[in-house]
Design a protein around this motif. Structure first.
Motif, mmCIF file in Angstrom:
data_model
loop_
_atom_site.group_PDB
_atom_site.id
_atom_site.type_symbol
_atom_site.label_atom_id
_atom_site.label_comp_id
_atom_site.label_asym_id
_atom_site.label_seq_id
_atom_site.Cartn_x
_atom_site.Cartn_y
_atom_site.Cartn_z
ATOM 1 N N THR A 59 0.906 -1.284 0.049
ATOM 2 C CA THR A 59 -0.092 0.071 -0.357
ATOM 3 C C THR A 59 0.915 1.365 -0.014
ATOM 4 O O THR A 59 2.113 1.175 0.300
ATOM 5 C CB THR A 59 -1.062 -0.017 1.463
ATOM 6 N N LYS A 60 0.273 2.403 -0.298
ATOM 7 C CA LYS A 60 1.074 3.590 -0.361
ATOM 8 C C LYS A 60 1.587 3.988 1.186
ATOM 9 O O LYS A 60 2.660 4.400 1.292
ATOM 10 C CB LYS A 60 0.154 4.842 -1.038
ATOM 11 N N GLN A 61 0.669 3.688 1.912
ATOM 12 C CA GLN A 61 1.013 3.911 3.377
ATOM 13 C C GLN A 61 2.505 3.115 3.693
ATOM 14 O O GLN A 61 3.275 3.509 4.404
ATOM 15 C CB GLN A 61 -0.131 3.577 4.268
ATOM 16 N N HIS A 62 2.244 1.811 3.588
ATOM 17 C CA HIS A 62 3.770 0.944 3.562
ATOM 18 C C HIS A 62 4.843 1.604 2.898
ATOM 19 O O HIS A 62 5.981 1.496 3.515
ATOM 20 C CB HIS A 62 3.291 -0.261 3.369
ATOM 21 N N LEU A 63 4.730 1.877 1.770
ATOM 22 C CA LEU A 63 5.748 2.479 0.980
ATOM 23 C C LEU A 63 6.290 3.787 1.634
ATOM 24 O O LEU A 63 7.435 3.947 1.601
ATOM 25 C CB LEU A 63 5.396 2.812 -0.433
ATOM 26 N N LEU A 64 5.540 4.658 2.206
ATOM 27 C CA LEU A 64 5.811 5.834 2.860
ATOM 28 C C LEU A 64 6.389 5.519 4.157
ATOM 29 O O LEU A 64 7.689 6.134 4.390
ATOM 30 C CB LEU A 64 4.592 6.572 3.173
ATOM 31 N N GLU A 65 6.058 4.593 4.799
ATOM 32 C CA GLU A 65 6.800 4.094 6.010
ATOM 33 C C GLU A 65 8.321 3.649 5.739
ATOM 34 O O GLU A 65 9.213 3.910 6.574
ATOM 35 C CB GLU A 65 5.928 2.989 6.794
ATOM 36 N N ARG A 66 8.315 2.741 4.574
ATOM 37 C CA ARG A 66 9.674 2.182 4.205
ATOM 38 C C ARG A 66 10.504 3.389 3.864
ATOM 39 O O ARG A 66 11.610 3.375 4.106
ATOM 40 C CB ARG A 66 9.512 1.108 3.170
ATOM 41 N N ALA A 67 9.896 4.382 3.056
ATOM 42 C CA ALA A 67 10.686 5.496 2.549
ATOM 43 C C ALA A 67 11.435 6.343 3.752
ATOM 44 O O ALA A 67 12.208 6.811 3.858
ATOM 45 C CB ALA A 67 10.053 6.392 1.530
ATOM 46 N N ARG A 68 10.516 6.447 4.903
ATOM 47 C CA ARG A 68 10.841 7.273 6.101
ATOM 48 C C ARG A 68 12.068 6.406 6.770
ATOM 49 O O ARG A 68 12.894 7.068 7.227
ATOM 50 C CB ARG A 68 9.564 7.277 6.977
ATOM 51 N N GLU A 69 11.945 5.090 6.833
ATOM 52 C CA GLU A 69 12.953 4.378 7.527
ATOM 53 C C GLU A 69 14.344 4.450 6.723
ATOM 54 O O GLU A 69 15.269 4.601 7.225
ATOM 55 C CB GLU A 69 12.673 2.839 7.421
ATOM 56 N N ILE A 70 14.129 4.797 5.564
ATOM 57 C CA ILE A 70 15.533 4.552 4.576
ATOM 58 C C ILE A 70 15.780 6.193 4.586
ATOM 59 O O ILE A 70 17.171 6.241 4.374
ATOM 60 C CB ILE A 70 15.131 4.210 3.121
ATOM 61 N N GLY A 71 14.847 7.243 4.745
ATOM 62 C CA GLY A 71 15.463 8.464 4.644
ATOM 63 C C GLY A 71 15.187 9.342 3.575
ATOM 64 O O GLY A 71 16.084 10.169 3.032
ATOM 65 N N ILE A 72 14.367 8.741 2.637
ATOM 66 C CA ILE A 72 13.976 9.535 1.343
ATOM 67 C C ILE A 72 13.293 10.725 1.545
ATOM 68 O O ILE A 72 12.355 10.833 2.243
ATOM 69 C CB ILE A 72 13.359 8.428 0.375
ATOM 70 N N SER A 73 14.186 11.785 0.861
ATOM 71 C CA SER A 73 13.179 12.905 1.130
ATOM 72 C C SER A 73 12.323 13.193 0.278
ATOM 73 O O SER A 73 12.481 12.838 -0.866
ATOM 74 C CB SER A 73 14.482 14.225 1.220
ATOM 75 N N GLY A 74 11.488 14.125 0.407
ATOM 76 C CA GLY A 74 10.339 14.479 -0.466
ATOM 77 C C GLY A 74 9.282 13.249 -0.716
ATOM 78 O O GLY A 74 8.279 13.441 -1.643
ATOM 79 N N ARG A 75 9.176 12.453 0.194
ATOM 80 C CA ARG A 75 8.359 11.207 -0.100
ATOM 81 C C ARG A 75 6.833 11.698 0.263
ATOM 82 O O ARG A 75 6.153 11.111 -0.157
ATOM 83 C CB ARG A 75 8.710 10.167 0.983
#
Length: 90
Positions: A59-75
Motif C-alpha cells: 500500500t502507499k502507506q507502507h511504501l511511505l513508512e519504508r521510505a521514512r525508514e530509509i530517509g528518502i526526502s520528498g516522500r
C-alpha cells in the motif's frame, strides 16, 4: 606442507568442509555449510531465506513508512509509482 586437520565427527560432509576451508572460510562457517548441505541437497542450501513481496503489492502507506525508514526526502508529495522508483534506486 602443513598437515590438514580432520574436521571432527560433528561435520557431516568432510569433503565439502575441506573445500570451504581451502577457500579461506572459518572452521565454524565451513562446518555450518557442510552440515546444512548434508541435511538437504547442496543446491538448496544457498536458496534458504525469506522472500520480500513486490513493491507494487504494498500500500502507499507502507511504501511511505519504508521510505521514512530509509530517509528518502520528498516522500510525502510522491505518488505510489514515484515511491516505488525511489525505493528501488536507494
Amino acid at each position: 606442507m602443513p598437515k590438514k586437520e580432520t574436521p571432527g565427527p560433528s561435520v557431516k560432509d568432510p569433503e565439502l568442509y575441506e573445500k570451504l576451508r581451502d577457500e579461506g572460510n572459518s572452521k565454524q562457517k565451513s562446518a555450518r555449510i557442510a552440515n546444512a548441505a548434508a541435511a538437504t541437497s547442496r543446491s538448496s542450501v544457498g536458496r534458504k531465506g525469506g522472500r520480500s513481496g513486490d513493491y507494487e503489492d504494498w500500500t502507499k502507506q507502507h511504501l511511505l513508512e519504508r521510505a521514512r525508514e530509509i530517509g528518502i526526502s520528498g516522500r510525502s508529495t510522491m505518488t505510489k509509482s514515484q515511491l516505488i522508483h525511489a525505493l528501488r534506486d536507494s
